[in-house]
Design a protein around this motif. Structure first.
Motif, mmCIF file in Angstrom:
data_model
loop_
_atom_site.group_PDB
_atom_site.id
_atom_site.type_symbol
_atom_site.label_atom_id
_atom_site.label_comp_id
_atom_site.label_asym_id
_atom_site.label_seq_id
_atom_site.Cartn_x
_atom_site.Cartn_y
_atom_site.Cartn_z
ATOM 1 N N SER A 1 56.094 -0.617 -28.824
ATOM 2 C CA SER A 1 54.986 -1.529 -29.112
ATOM 3 C C SER A 1 54.145 -1.826 -27.883
ATOM 4 O O SER A 1 52.981 -2.228 -28.015
ATOM 5 C CB SER A 1 55.507 -2.844 -29.710
ATOM 6 O OG SER A 1 56.148 -3.647 -28.735
ATOM 7 N N VAL A 2 54.687 -1.631 -26.673
ATOM 8 C CA VAL A 2 53.914 -1.922 -25.465
ATOM 9 C C VAL A 2 52.803 -0.916 -25.246
ATOM 10 O O VAL A 2 51.955 -1.094 -24.372
ATOM 11 C CB VAL A 2 54.812 -1.981 -24.206
ATOM 12 C CG1 VAL A 2 55.904 -3.007 -24.361
ATOM 13 C CG2 VAL A 2 55.386 -0.611 -23.870
ATOM 14 N N GLU A 3 52.758 0.152 -26.016
ATOM 15 C CA GLU A 3 51.671 1.126 -25.875
ATOM 16 C C GLU A 3 50.332 0.560 -26.335
ATOM 17 O O GLU A 3 49.289 0.875 -25.775
ATOM 18 C CB GLU A 3 51.975 2.370 -26.698
ATOM 19 C CG GLU A 3 53.057 3.254 -26.128
ATOM 20 C CD GLU A 3 53.027 4.597 -26.809
ATOM 21 O OE1 GLU A 3 52.309 5.489 -26.316
ATOM 22 O OE2 GLU A 3 53.699 4.748 -27.838
ATOM 23 N N ARG A 4 50.317 -0.221 -27.431
ATOM 24 C CA ARG A 4 49.061 -0.657 -28.036
ATOM 25 C C ARG A 4 48.767 -2.110 -27.695
ATOM 26 O O ARG A 4 49.658 -2.937 -27.627
ATOM 27 C CB ARG A 4 49.132 -0.506 -29.559
ATOM 28 C CG ARG A 4 49.254 0.936 -30.025
ATOM 29 C CD ARG A 4 49.259 1.002 -31.533
ATOM 30 N NE ARG A 4 50.447 0.350 -32.089
ATOM 31 C CZ ARG A 4 50.413 -0.674 -32.927
ATOM 32 N NH1 ARG A 4 49.265 -1.200 -33.288
ATOM 33 N NH2 ARG A 4 51.530 -1.200 -33.389
ATOM 34 N N VAL A 5 47.480 -2.413 -27.488
ATOM 35 C CA VAL A 5 47.084 -3.805 -27.249
ATOM 36 C C VAL A 5 46.762 -4.510 -28.555
ATOM 37 O O VAL A 5 46.887 -5.728 -28.675
ATOM 38 C CB VAL A 5 45.880 -3.904 -26.282
ATOM 39 C CG1 VAL A 5 46.271 -3.426 -24.902
ATOM 40 C CG2 VAL A 5 44.670 -3.147 -26.805
ATOM 41 N N GLY A 6 46.333 -3.759 -29.583
ATOM 42 C CA GLY A 6 45.897 -4.380 -30.831
ATOM 43 C C GLY A 6 46.604 -3.837 -32.039
ATOM 44 O O GLY A 6 47.535 -3.036 -31.943
ATOM 45 N N GLY A 7 46.149 -4.264 -33.208
ATOM 46 C CA GLY A 7 46.724 -3.796 -34.455
ATOM 47 C C GLY A 7 48.056 -4.438 -34.748
ATOM 48 O O GLY A 7 48.611 -5.201 -33.954
ATOM 49 N N PHE A 8 48.585 -4.109 -35.939
ATOM 50 C CA PHE A 8 49.880 -4.645 -36.323
ATOM 51 C C PHE A 8 50.959 -4.213 -35.344
ATOM 52 O O PHE A 8 51.110 -3.029 -35.059
ATOM 53 C CB PHE A 8 50.265 -4.174 -37.723
ATOM 54 C CG PHE A 8 49.581 -4.929 -38.823
ATOM 55 C CD1 PHE A 8 49.806 -6.282 -38.979
ATOM 56 C CD2 PHE A 8 48.718 -4.302 -39.698
ATOM 57 C CE1 PHE A 8 49.182 -7.000 -40.000
ATOM 58 C CE2 PHE A 8 48.095 -5.003 -40.723
ATOM 59 C CZ PHE A 8 48.324 -6.356 -40.864
ATOM 60 N N GLY A 9 51.711 -5.187 -34.804
ATOM 61 C CA GLY A 9 52.814 -4.879 -33.918
ATOM 62 C C GLY A 9 52.422 -4.629 -32.491
ATOM 63 O O GLY A 9 53.288 -4.460 -31.629
ATOM 64 N N GLY A 10 51.122 -4.569 -32.172
ATOM 65 C CA GLY A 10 50.667 -4.393 -30.797
ATOM 66 C C GLY A 10 50.921 -5.633 -29.972
ATOM 67 O O GLY A 10 51.349 -6.681 -30.474
ATOM 68 N N LYS A 11 50.640 -5.534 -28.681
ATOM 69 C CA LYS A 11 50.961 -6.636 -27.780
ATOM 70 C C LYS A 11 50.246 -7.932 -28.145
ATOM 71 O O LYS A 11 50.840 -9.015 -28.097
ATOM 72 C CB LYS A 11 50.664 -6.221 -26.334
ATOM 73 C CG LYS A 11 51.644 -5.173 -25.823
ATOM 74 C CD LYS A 11 51.435 -4.848 -24.354
ATOM 75 C CE LYS A 11 50.282 -3.914 -24.133
ATOM 76 N NZ LYS A 11 50.192 -3.426 -22.742
ATOM 77 N N SER A 12 48.974 -7.860 -28.524
ATOM 78 C CA SER A 12 48.262 -9.080 -28.913
ATOM 79 C C SER A 12 48.880 -9.691 -30.156
ATOM 80 O O SER A 12 48.946 -10.918 -30.308
ATOM 81 C CB SER A 12 46.781 -8.770 -29.144
ATOM 82 O OG SER A 12 46.610 -7.852 -30.200
ATOM 83 N N ASP A 13 49.356 -8.837 -31.063
ATOM 84 C CA ASP A 13 49.969 -9.311 -32.296
ATOM 85 C C ASP A 13 51.286 -10.021 -32.018
ATOM 86 O O ASP A 13 51.582 -11.067 -32.595
ATOM 87 C CB ASP A 13 50.192 -8.118 -33.226
ATOM 88 C CG ASP A 13 50.370 -8.505 -34.679
ATOM 89 O OD1 ASP A 13 49.551 -9.278 -35.184
ATOM 90 O OD2 ASP A 13 51.327 -8.020 -35.297
ATOM 91 N N VAL A 14 52.090 -9.457 -31.140
ATOM 92 C CA VAL A 14 53.376 -10.054 -30.779
ATOM 93 C C VAL A 14 53.163 -11.433 -30.154
ATOM 94 O O VAL A 14 53.831 -12.412 -30.525
ATOM 95 C CB VAL A 14 54.150 -9.129 -29.814
ATOM 96 C CG1 VAL A 14 55.394 -9.829 -29.273
ATOM 97 C CG2 VAL A 14 54.527 -7.825 -30.504
ATOM 98 N N LEU A 15 52.227 -11.537 -29.204
ATOM 99 C CA LEU A 15 51.958 -12.810 -28.546
ATOM 100 C C LEU A 15 51.406 -13.849 -29.525
ATOM 101 O O LEU A 15 51.789 -15.018 -29.497
ATOM 102 C CB LEU A 15 50.972 -12.609 -27.395
ATOM 103 C CG LEU A 15 51.477 -11.807 -26.197
ATOM 104 C CD1 LEU A 15 50.349 -11.587 -25.193
ATOM 105 C CD2 LEU A 15 52.657 -12.501 -25.515
ATOM 106 N N ALA A 16 50.505 -13.413 -30.412
ATOM 107 C CA ALA A 16 49.904 -14.342 -31.366
ATOM 108 C C ALA A 16 50.946 -14.870 -32.348
ATOM 109 O O ALA A 16 50.968 -16.068 -32.658
ATOM 110 C CB ALA A 16 48.772 -13.657 -32.120
ATOM 111 N N ARG A 17 51.787 -13.995 -32.854
ATOM 112 C CA ARG A 17 52.804 -14.438 -33.815
ATOM 113 C C ARG A 17 53.748 -15.444 -33.196
ATOM 114 O O ARG A 17 54.028 -16.504 -33.771
ATOM 115 C CB ARG A 17 53.596 -13.229 -34.337
ATOM 116 C CG ARG A 17 54.390 -13.524 -35.591
ATOM 117 C CD ARG A 17 55.634 -12.683 -35.710
ATOM 118 N NE ARG A 17 56.675 -13.106 -34.793
ATOM 119 C CZ ARG A 17 57.483 -14.141 -35.004
ATOM 120 N NH1 ARG A 17 57.376 -14.873 -36.096
ATOM 121 N NH2 ARG A 17 58.404 -14.475 -34.124
#
Length: 922
Positions: free
Chosen positions: A385-401
């Motif tokens: 998951s650390v590959e992507r910054v956006g989208g489902f499961g991406g880093k921004s998603d993990v932090l937001a959840r």
């Protein structure tokens, strides 16, 4: 069933775990660094820096979902998700259209029980534009929200509901939801809500809902990517700082609603296979039990090495799929088992044996080896998951959840530490506590045959100037050749310890023998089932267990022109994984028992395709376009036909593999965290002995367009919608000039390939007869299929078909593409490019396209400049050459008792009834 077993099971001793555990793989818990700040109006903001690509992910989480609704006003959260896309005071145009035009990728919004989120990944130069738009719909929506927009989006949502319920097993969500949660529980109604509640929604209702729930004090905003915290803070303060907070909000505490006893339900649906859904109410997300039950689900039914799969699919061959999962939500969760019976199998016995496997796991707990493999699988997923910054499961998603639901952006680390600390005994204890009682089972059978702000001035009458397309510089492709002639192509991407390997074989559906359609895809699928025949002997179970121990994933896929054997692996385990990968590619065993099982699964899959409206059309379409004898005139799903699959033998698969799997007919594409110097010797050891041999040629001759316009009707009695597919042939991708291929992409975008396209704006946004309409070009080395697909409500089928026919005539010359349309298409094609190459899988897909269709190596690096140089006159000329004003082939799948006569009255062409196999009727 397990009624009354809780006390008895709790007294059983834990099973011995003497079996040697899988070799420990040290997969570290990923770290997503962030800077956090809160505006005076309560907006919580997190910023994560990642400069590998010039893109920024914008992820906005509103802490409101369907659980915050009230009975009689259900579906509001989801309806408002749609209304938030309809424009705001200062962005008064559909939001999707506005953002597609600036190159947004991973662009969408979703609603679940607990939250509504909106997310997009955009070029860094476009961040101001997005923040202006996102803040405008947060603080300035109600001024332009009128009855017309409410009615339009209400219609779109209702069509979405019809579309879901029109699919096989579409009735399940409603039934399970109503039977597993007590009346009044916030999860006791579906997210999409009821038709009656949607009909009753008033402007007063939606205005009150927005004011109560969409204030900045109820929002987490994450910016992740090519941006620094200081810049981010200045921008967020500018665009969001003057938005007033909403009222204080109450939060529902955890309410698991654990049930006791066993309850059952049954329903008939238009489905080809019986299915069992079994569920338990369990603790929700961010609880100690979540991690333990996730591990239990993996062991029980998380993959091909799981207990349910091995017992029901492989050994007993009663099921075509067997899955277990732990669905964790904010205040509660549900653990579920999903079993799909093989046609003709004893469903009661399948269910009974599944219960035996659950019972045994409850009694003994998982073995150390099973637990280690489950642990590796979950940790590896987070590592990727650390590959992507956006989208489902991406880093921004993990932090937001994590921030939304726990207030701690690092809550995922707590979860992963619980995963690492779990033992067989703690997993078993959690299962005994929550799965020994209180189950609900639904059997689905086929029908009998038949928060105060200090405002800052911001002039919202003028949006920030749009940025320019970012320069794209992909990692170069490096090439090497092994001693046997196998071409190796490497693209280095460092940052995450992930490597993707794809053996590309020139074959595909077009390599199927005429009498055996589906052979290529079935052969590729069989590669997962066992090795031997000159290599190390492994069963499918042993392969999956070894993959799990390596933190690797393996899969195959097939398209019209090629077969792909893919391995995604972590760098620490690459060398160990290559031996397994080579055996999978070169030494499949094609065991007779596995072949028989997969043949039955394929037959069941074909039966399913014949119940899904769009797949029904795609199965018969190629033969209508290419005619008999063409290599492409087979079902576009690639699954073949029942008759062909029934005729196939193990020897046919062996022969296909010997014929087409040759180093002179393949390219090994590697993308990720390695170098050619590291890789080449390892690949030589793994693949160097693979011998070359002559390979047949595929027949990809050109064919003429079908004469005239024919409408083919396929009856689907009781259908809630009709599926309208229009199709014709277009120039091939391979062999066509890059300029023409690019122009055709732009033409497709403005016609039906984007949200803002002509087709979608007409049938969804203007008429709201459909949840979404689109067009696409099927990639191919030969002539391509250019098609549109339009699911529409039944009573508008003929009207929609007439509207679609007019759109084709217009794009073919009657109404040429306009400059604004082309600009939107160019923006969509160019501005979004940087966001399409974040992960090694995305890069691999791009390079595979270049290699398979013989495109220039700098195809994507030069794409933006070439696309921006295209003129409306060029696109118009291309449309006049390639798009027929009267589509040669239309296929309508729907309830013919209701739609046939109006279709015939249109006079668009000859009308023919055909069955699901494309055979003529009456």
């Amino acid at each position: 069933m397990l009624l009354g077993l809780a006390a008895m099971l709790a007294s059983w001793p834990a099973a011995s775990t003497a079996a040697a555990p899988a070799r420990r793989v040290d997969i570290p818990v990923p770290d997503i660094p962030y800077t956090r700040f809160v505006l005076k109006n309560g907006l919580t903001v997190l910023v994560h820096e990642d400069h590998k690509a010039p893109v920024v992910a914008v992820n906005t989480w509103y802490h409101v979902g369907s659980k915050d609704e009230q009975p009689g006003k259900t579906g509001f959260a989801h309806l408002f998700e749609h209304l938030m896309f309809s424009g705001s005071d200062n962005v008064d145009r559909p939001f999707l259209a506005a953002l597609e035009g600036i190159g947004a990728r991973d662009l969408n919004g979703t609603t679940n029980k607990d939250r509504t989120n909106y997310f997009e990944t955009v070029p860094a130069s476009m961040l101001d534009t997005v923040l202006f738009a996102e803040s405008d719909r947060m603080g300035h929506l109600l001024g332009v929200l009128d009855r017309k927009k409410l009615d339009l989006q209400r219609g779109v949502v209702q069509n979405e509901k019809r579309q879901r319920e029109n699919q096989p097993y579409g009735v399940v969500d409603q039934i399970v939801t109503e039977n597993t949660w007590p009346r009044g529980h916030p999860y006791s109604w579906t997210v999409i809500g009821s038709m009656a509640d949607l009909d009753a929604a008033s402007m007063t209702d939606v205005g009150a809902w927005f004011k109560a729930n969409y204030g900045p004090n109820n929002v987490v905003l994450v910016l992740a990517g090519d941006i620094d915290p200081a810049t981010a803070r200045a921008k967020v303060e500018r665009y969001y700082g003057d938005i007033p907070p909403g009222p204080p909000l109450a939060r529902q505490r955890a309410w698991v609603a654990k049930r006791s006893g066993s309850r059952r339900g049954s329903v008939q649906d238009r489905v080809p296979q019986s299915r069992i859904y079994r569920s338990w109410n369990v603790p929700g997300a961010d609880t100690p039990e979540e991690a333990l039950l996730d591990l239990a689900a993996h062991v029980l039914g998380g993959g091909k090495s799981s207990r349910l799969y091995r017992r029901l699919v492989v050994r007993e061959q009663l099921a075509t799929s067997a899955f277990a999962g732990d669905d964790s939500a904010e205040i509660a969760g549900q653990f579920g088992i999903n079993l799909t019976a093989r046609p003709g199998a004893d469903v009661d016995r399948m269910e009974r044996l599944a219960d035996e496997e659950l019972h045994k796991l409850l009694k003994e707990g998982p073995t150390g080896d099973e637990l280690e493999r489950a642990r590796i699988a979950i940790l590896a997923g987070y590592a990727r998951s650390v590959e992507r910054v956006g989208g489902f499961g991406g880093k921004s998603d993990v932090l937001a959840r994590c921030t939304t639901f726990t207030g701690d952006p690092d809550c995922y680390k707590t979860y992963l530490r619980r995963i690492r600390a779990a033992t067989p005994a703690t997993v078993r204890r959690a299962m005994l506590d929550w799965l020994a009682d209180g189950d609900y089972t639904l059997r689905v059978d086929p029908f009998p045959a038949g928060l105060a702000a200090q405002p800052q001035a911001l002039d919202r009458s003028k949006a920030p100037p749009a940025g320019r397309p970012e320069t794209l510089r992909l990692p170069p492709m490096q090439t090497a050749t092994l001693s046997n002639g196998l071409t190796v192509v490497l693209a280095e991407r460092h940052g995450a310890p992930v490597i993707n390997l794809s053996m590309m074989v020139d074959g595909g559906y077009a390599s199927d023998a005429r009498e055996l359609p589906g052979l290529a895809s079935l052969t590729l699928r069989m590669l997962e089932e066992g090795t031997g025949e000159g290599g190390q002997v492994r069963s499918g179970f042993e392969i999956n267990r070894e993959l799990e121990a390596l933190g690797a994933s393996f899969g195959t896929s097939t398209n019209l022109d090629g077969g792909f054997v893919n391995l995604n692996v972590l760098k620490p385990t690459l060398e160990r994984a290559l031996g397994l990968y080579a055996d999978l590619v070169l030494h499949p065993r094609f065991a007779q028992a596995d072949f028989e099982r997969l043949r039955r699964e394929r037959l069941a899959a074909i039966a399913r395709e014949k119940t899904v409206p769009r797949q029904m059309a795609l199965r018969v379409l190629p033969a209508l376009l290419y005619g008999p004898g063409h290599a492409y005139s087979l079902p576009l799903t690639g699954s073949g036909t029942e008759a062909a699959v029934q005729r196939m033998t193990r020897a046919d698969l062996q022969r296909y593999h010997r014929t087409w799997f040759r180093p002179n007919n393949a390219t090994l594409l590697v993308v990720g965290d390695t170098t050619l110097a590291e890789l080449a010797p390892q690949l030589e050891r793994a693949f160097g002995a693979w011998p070359a041999a002559p390979v047949p040629k595929k027949n990809l001759h050109s064919v003429a367009q079908p004469a005239g316009s024919t409408i083919y009707l396929i009856d689907r009695p009781g259908a809630l919608q009709s599926e309208i597919v229009g199709a014709q042939l277009a120039p091939p991708l391979a062999g066509t000039s890059v300029t023409e291929a690019l122009q055709l992409n732009l033409l497709n975008d403005l016609f039906g390939g984007t949200f803002n396209s002509r087709l979608n704006l007409n049938l969804r946004e203007d008429k709201h007869w459909s949840y979404g309409v689109g067009s696409s070009l099927v990639p191919a080395l030969g002539q391509r299929i250019f098609l549109s697909a339009s699911p529409v409500q039944t009573d508008k089928t003929a009207d929609a078909l007439g509207a679609l026919a007019r759109e084709y005539a217009d794009i073919a010359g009657a109404r040429p593409p306009g400059a604004r349309e082309l600009e939107d298409a160019q923006a969509n094609e160019t501005l979004g490019l940087p966001g399409a190459f974040e992960t090694v899988n995305q890069l691999s897909d791009a390079y595979a396209t270049i290699l398979q269709y013989r495109l220039p190596a700098d195809y994507y690096d030069t794409y933006t400049a070439q696309a921006l140089a295209v003129t409306p006159a060029q696109v118009d000329a291309l449309a006049r050459r390639t798009v027929l004003p009267r589509q040669p082939v239309w296929i309508v799948v729907g309830d013919m008792d209701k739609v046939e006569a109006p279709i015939r009255a249109l006079g668009l062409g000859e009308v023919r009834r055909i069955d699901v196999d494309g055979k003529a009727l009456r």
